[in-house]
Design an enzyme around this catalytic site. Structure first.
Site, mmCIF file in Angstrom:
data_model
loop_
_atom_site.group_PDB
_atom_site.id
_atom_site.type_symbol
_atom_site.label_atom_id
_atom_site.label_comp_id
_atom_site.label_asym_id
_atom_site.label_seq_id
_atom_site.Cartn_x
_atom_site.Cartn_y
_atom_site.Cartn_z
ATOM 1 N N ASP A 644 0.859 -1.187 0.000
ATOM 2 C CA ASP A 644 0.000 0.000 0.000
ATOM 3 C C ASP A 644 0.894 1.236 0.000
ATOM 4 O O ASP A 644 1.806 1.370 0.843
ATOM 5 C CB ASP A 644 -0.921 0.011 1.227
ATOM 6 N N GLU A 687 -4.564 2.376 -4.432
ATOM 7 C CA GLU A 687 -3.099 2.345 -4.310
ATOM 8 C C GLU A 687 -2.612 1.059 -3.639
ATOM 9 O O GLU A 687 -1.470 0.978 -3.204
ATOM 10 C CB GLU A 687 -2.609 3.569 -3.523
#
Length: 768
Positions: A644, A687
């Site tokens: 992440d 993301e």
């Protein structure tokens, strides 16, 4: 000192044995000659050395001649008597290098004991010189090695004598004389040795054994010169007599049965006690054989014994002076020959019946005229057998062929080389023109050459061939104008024919294709498929279709073809090749490839993220399920990375989504650079990213994660001129636990990623 009489006498056996050795030397290439050569040489040396020992006066001289005498007797005499008996009685298994070596072990040991007696005194415990007699004599006290030598040497000679006596009892009459001479030549030395060892010494300490060698030499010389011992191979001759499949009876001049080989005893049922009886008594159950035995001179007749027939012949048995010493009766079983003769007569009758019933004409001619014709021949030509007997063999041949048939037929009739087969026309008696096929050969008939021919009416076949040629012409026109390629191959895959369409479609002239293997034109990657296609035609014997393959064009490009083929067979039913039709499907294959490419592009769009070019989350779960199935099946490892980007929302809010997209795209490229071929990466959402590492432990997964994190941290982005920013990523690393639920596995990696963020971001977190 003057030579004493005994020493001079010993020169006689020495010279006799030396003479026999010299005679044997001239026959040294004969079987057994070398054994006799060494034996006679040894006895000559032993006799001469003993004579010199007697005539010597001093102790050292006498001891020297004792050693020389032992050299002859120990190594050459006693073992050679045994080897001679082994050879004569055909005990070949002892006459090998190993067998001979074994026989010489004891003699060599004894010789070493004699030669080294001064060191141990085990052969002679004491040796002295007796001067009280007419001449000096050695006095010897025997030691243990002396008795060892005497016993084994005596045993060798007794064993040889026993073998010869056994051979004498079993051998045929033809070899008794040779064996008798060998027994005499061995028995006299054995008797002399037995007397000396037994203490019976009529001349005191004088050893009579060397004197006995005289009898050996004379007996062996008589066996060689008189009875051809080395020339005839007597025991081998006897072996032949014993192993003959024909029965042999040996009769003396008084018509007594003196011998019978095993075959005769078996055929006639003779008992062992029959040997020695008069022929009329021994053969009382076979009167015809008794009459043959009493016949005068040579005689021959056939004798029936039960279900068997024998050819019995009587001949005289001559000695070396051509005197009749008896007769031989040989019995040969000719039962099979009689049966063959009977079968031949039956076959001749069958041939006559067959010749008259066969549809093939069979005819014989001699001196240019027919001498035999079967029914089929008269049916073909229309003339009767009687009419044919007065005709020349070319009379009813069509004028177009008459001269050639006359020429070739005469060559055959005279046994000259000629063509064996002809097809030509004849004119039958009713004027009909017929085609016939003739096969001929030369033969002997009543001692003279003749011609024999078989003739078949092929008129219908000729009509069919004409019709076939017309059909083939139509086929040729069809082939030449077909847009598809028509071809034929041999069973080995060599082109025999290609239609003009080959040149039209592929550019190769047909002359460059015929004679070449299909492997020269089919694409290397398609050769296994096309070869399997041809094999299936052979294996099934039926038409096969649908094989697709690439063929080389003359310009070097490859064209796609689809082919069907059927086998063709010879007259025996064996598949000898293929007929095939090939169609150019290049345009269709291009359309199919375009369709496949479109389908692949659509599939890729459905599972690949456009921005990062990584797989999307939907494909992630499908791939993860397959990997978990594999791990459970094979017990391998699997590690999951969940990544992440840190503070990614701030990048979007500050610099806009375009800048955010650039960061995501660059991060996807960084991930790919650190993956193996077996690994796969996915954009999980926003993301967040995932990476599957098959066959990887958590420790190795941490290393991969660290490489990704480090490279991403070094990357810089320029949202505006003169402005540079960098990003970080937090990564959770989890190794799959056996039987763990898929969602639990993903959740565990997700929690480790959040733990990395809690710990300060820009780091890798894994379970310890």
């Amino acid at each position: 000192m003057k030579p004493n009489i005994f020493g001079l006498i010993l020169l006689v056996p020495a010279l006799v044995c030396a003479g026999v050795a010299l005679c044997t030397w001239g026959r040294r290439s004969m079987p057994g000659a070398r054994i006799l050569l060494f034996l006679m040489s040894g006895t000559s040396v032993a006799a001469f050395a003993y004579g010199m020992e007697i005539m010597s006066s001093g102790l050292p001289d006498k001891l020297l001649w004792v050693q020389i005498r032992y050299l002859g007797t120990t190594c050459l005499v006693s073992p050679m008597y045994l080897l001679l008996a082994l050879w004569h009685t055909n005990r070949q298994r002892w006459l090998t290098t190993r067998g001979v070596a074994v026989l010489f072990v004891l003699p060599v040991f004894s010789l070493v004991g004699v030669l080294t007696n001064d060191l141990h005194h085990l052969h002679y415990a004491a040796i002295g010189l007796d001067l009280g007699g007419p001449f000096p004599m050695l006095t010897k006290a025997a030691g243990p090695l002396y008795w060892f030598y005497s016993i084994h040497a005596f045993f060798y000679m007794v064993l040889a004598l026993g073998m010869l006596w056994q051979a004498y009892l079993r051998a045929p009459l033809l070899v008794h004389r040779q064996t008798t001479m060998l027994i005499v030549g061995t028995a006299v030395p054995v008797a002399a040795a037995a007397l000396y060892l037994g203490g019976i010494r009529p001349f005191g300490e004088l050893n009579i054994l060397p004197f006995a060698y005289t009898f050996s030499g004379l007996a062996f010389a008589w066996a060689i010169l008189r009875w051809q011992l080395l020339d005839l191979g007597p025991m081998a001759h006897g072996r032949i007599f014993e192993s003959m499949t024909d029965g042999v009876l040996v009769l003396n001049n008084q018509h007594g049965l003196v011998d019978a080989n095993p075959a005769a005893r078996r055929l006639l049922g003779l008992a062992t006690e029959s040997i020695g009886q008069p022929a009329h008594q021994a053969l009382a159950d076979i009167p015809a054989l008794v009459r043959l035995a009493r016949a005068q001179g040579d005689a021959r007749q056939q004798i029936e014994l039960g279900e068997h027939t024998f050819d019995a012949s009587r001949m005289p048995l001559l000695d070396n002076r051509d005197r009749v010493t008896g007769h031989l009766i040989s019995l040969r079983d000719i039962t099979d020959s009689k049966r063959i003769e009977e079968a031949l007569r039956e076959n001749e009758e069958k041939f006559r019946v067959l010749a008259d019933s066969t549809p093939t004409a069979i005819m014989l001619y001699q001196d240019d005229r027919w001498i035999y014709a079967n029914r089929a021949a008269t049916a073909i030509c229309g003339y009767s057998a009687d009419e044919l007997l007065g005709m020349y063999f070319w009379d009813f041949v069509h004028p177009d062929f008459r001269q050639a048939i006359q020429r070739e037929g005469r060559k055959r009739q005279y046994g000259e080389e000629t063509t064996n087969r002809h097809s030509f026309k004849i004119i039958a008696k009713d004027g009909a023109v017929k085609w016939v096929d003739l096969s001929g050969a030369s033969t002997m008939l009543q001692g003279r050459l003749a011609g024999i021919v078989t003739v078949q009416d092929i008129t219908d076949r000729k009509r069919a061939e004409k019709a076939l040629r017309k059909s083939e012409e139509k086929f040729r026109l069809l082939v030449e104008n077909s847009h598809d390629i028509i071809y034929s191959l041999t069973a080995a895959g060599v082109f025999v024919f290609v239609s003009p369409a080959w040149t039209t479609l592929l550019g190769h002239p047909a002359t460059e294709v015929v004679g070449q293997s299909y492997e020269s034109f089919v694409h290397p990657e398609d050769l296994p498929r096309f070869g399997a296609f041809l094999r299936s035609v052979i294996e099934t014997g039926q038409r096969q279709k649908g094989v697709e393959y690439r063929v080389r064009h003359a310009d070097g490009t490859w064209h796609w073809h689809a082919s069907s083929a059927v086998p063709f067979q010879d007259e025996t039913g064996a598949i000898t090749g293929f007929y095939g039709i090939a169609r150019d499907i290049t345009e269709r294959k291009r359309a199919e490839d375009a369709l496949k490419e479109s389908e692949n592009r659509y599939r890729e769009l459905s599972i690949v993220d456009d921005l990062t070019r990584l797989y999307n989350s939907r494909h992630f779960y499908n791939a993860l399920k397959m990997e978990l199935d594999r791990v459970e099946r094979y017990g391998q490892t699997l590690t999951l990375l969940l990544l992440d980007l840190d503070n990614f929302k701030q990048i979007n809010d500050t610099y806009g989504h375009i800048m955010g997209d650039q960061v995501l795209s660059q991060f996807g490229k960084i991930i790919k650079r650190h993956l193996r071929q077996t690994d796969s990466a996915y954009r999980y959402g926003g993301e967040e990213f995932t990476v599957l590492l098959p066959m990887t432990t958590s420790a190795n997964g941490i290393l991969t994660a660290e490489r990704i994190r480090t490279e991403f941290a070094k990357a810089t982005f320029s949202p505006a001129p003169g402005k540079h920013v960098s990003m970080t990523v937090s990564i959770g690393v989890a190794q799959y636990r056996p039987h763990e639920e898929m969602n639990a596995f993903v959740h565990r990696a997700d929690q480790l990623m959040y733990q990395a963020k809690k710990n300060g971001k820009d780091q890798v977190c894994a379970e310890t």
